[in-house]
Scaffold this motif. Structure first.
Motif: not given
Length: 302
Positions: A14-15, A17, A23, A39, A89, A140
């Protein structure tokens, strides 16, 4: 913590964060569901809370080709060359009337909200293609990608562009067994508005007669009327992860407070939703103030 079976366990990157953001909430929700989460953020020290929960964190500046390459290499070594879920994200918001828009600032928003996502997808695609138990790209976007909000054109347009990329990518990656999901988020309690840096009109703005009202719009203050419908980030994230971990996730996920309003607005004839939109955003106050200024000016003329 509920643990999925070994066969179901996914590796998820996930970008964007940083602690307190959406995030981070997604990372916690995936981690709580038993999946292996990577993360990432440009500044690793801003993920201290995630680290304390046992979530693996990696540095990733999505605007840096060198940083993206290094992150891909790290994930490849940690997973044996695969990745199940890439969730883009990272993003930012820029509010300003189009008449006062700084083109360089708007380009920065597109670089972060659109082009960095494409660069990250391209870089991680080889790992996604090697996933043995299914792969997915999640972008997202926002309900703003289909419901344009006054003074948020650059942000909304960037999210609309990413939504279109997502829709086309969904078709292009079907041959490789990679799903693509467009995550359209409505009102969620986060730090995105607190991070806004452009909340003042230029001195020569055409909206100067309504400066106070307009700057309330720029700061997001006028959206306060909707804050009662904003959902907590952890509740939103759990719902999103529940949707994403279904056997057959939908190609669009609508989550967050008043997300249904954006969806409804896209279906209504042009203009039918304008009155509600003006009230929600505060544009009605700006229009009223400018009208009053015109009347006062006309009255003072000889």
């Amino acid at each position: 913590m509920a643990q999925p079976s070994k066969q179901q366990k996914k590796t998820v990157l996930i970008t964007g964060c940083s602690d307190g953001g959406l995030g981070a909430a997604l990372a916690i929700a995936y981690h709580s569901s038993g999946h292996r989460v990577f993360a990432t953020a440009r500044t690793p020290s801003k993920m201290a809370f995630l680290t304390s929960l046992g979530i693996e964190t990696l540095p990733l500046d999505v605007l840096s080709e060198e940083s993206i390459t290094a992150c891909v290499s790290s994930v490849s070594k940690l997973t044996g060359g695969t990745l199940n879920v890439l969730l883009n994200n990272a993003g930012a918001q820029y509010n300003m009337p189009i008449s006062d828009l700084s083109i360089p600032e708007a380009k920065k928003i597109f670089d972060l909200n659109v082009w960095s996502c494409i660069a990250v997808i391209q870089a991680f695609l080889p790992l996604l293609m090697e996933a043995k138990n299914g792969a997915m790209v999640v972008n997202h976007t926002s309900v703003g990608s289909i419901a344009g909000l006054p003074f948020q054109a650059a942000y909304n347009a960037s999210k609309a562009a990413l939504a279109m990329f997502s829709d086309i990518l969904r078709l292009e990656l079907q041959a490789f067994g990679i799903k693509v999901v467009d995550l359209k988020t409505g009102g969620v309690k986060s730090n995105i508005l607190a991070n806004l840096t452009h909340t003042e009109l230029p001195s020569d703005s055409i909206y100067a007669p309504a400066r106070e009202e307009a700057e309330r719009m720029l700061s997001g203050e006028k959206l306060g009327a909707l804050k009662g419908t904003f959902v907590d980030a952890d509740v939103w994230a759990k719902g999103v992860v529940k949707d994403l971990t279904k056997a057959n996730p939908p190609y669009q996920i609508w989550r967050g407070g008043s997300a249904w309003l954006g969806r409804l607005g896209a279906l209504l004839p042009v203009g039918m939703f304008d009155g509600e939109l003006k009230k929600i955003t505060g544009l009605d106050d700006v229009i009223r103030k400018i009208g009053e200024a015109k009347v006062n000016t006309a009255a003072s003329e000889p």
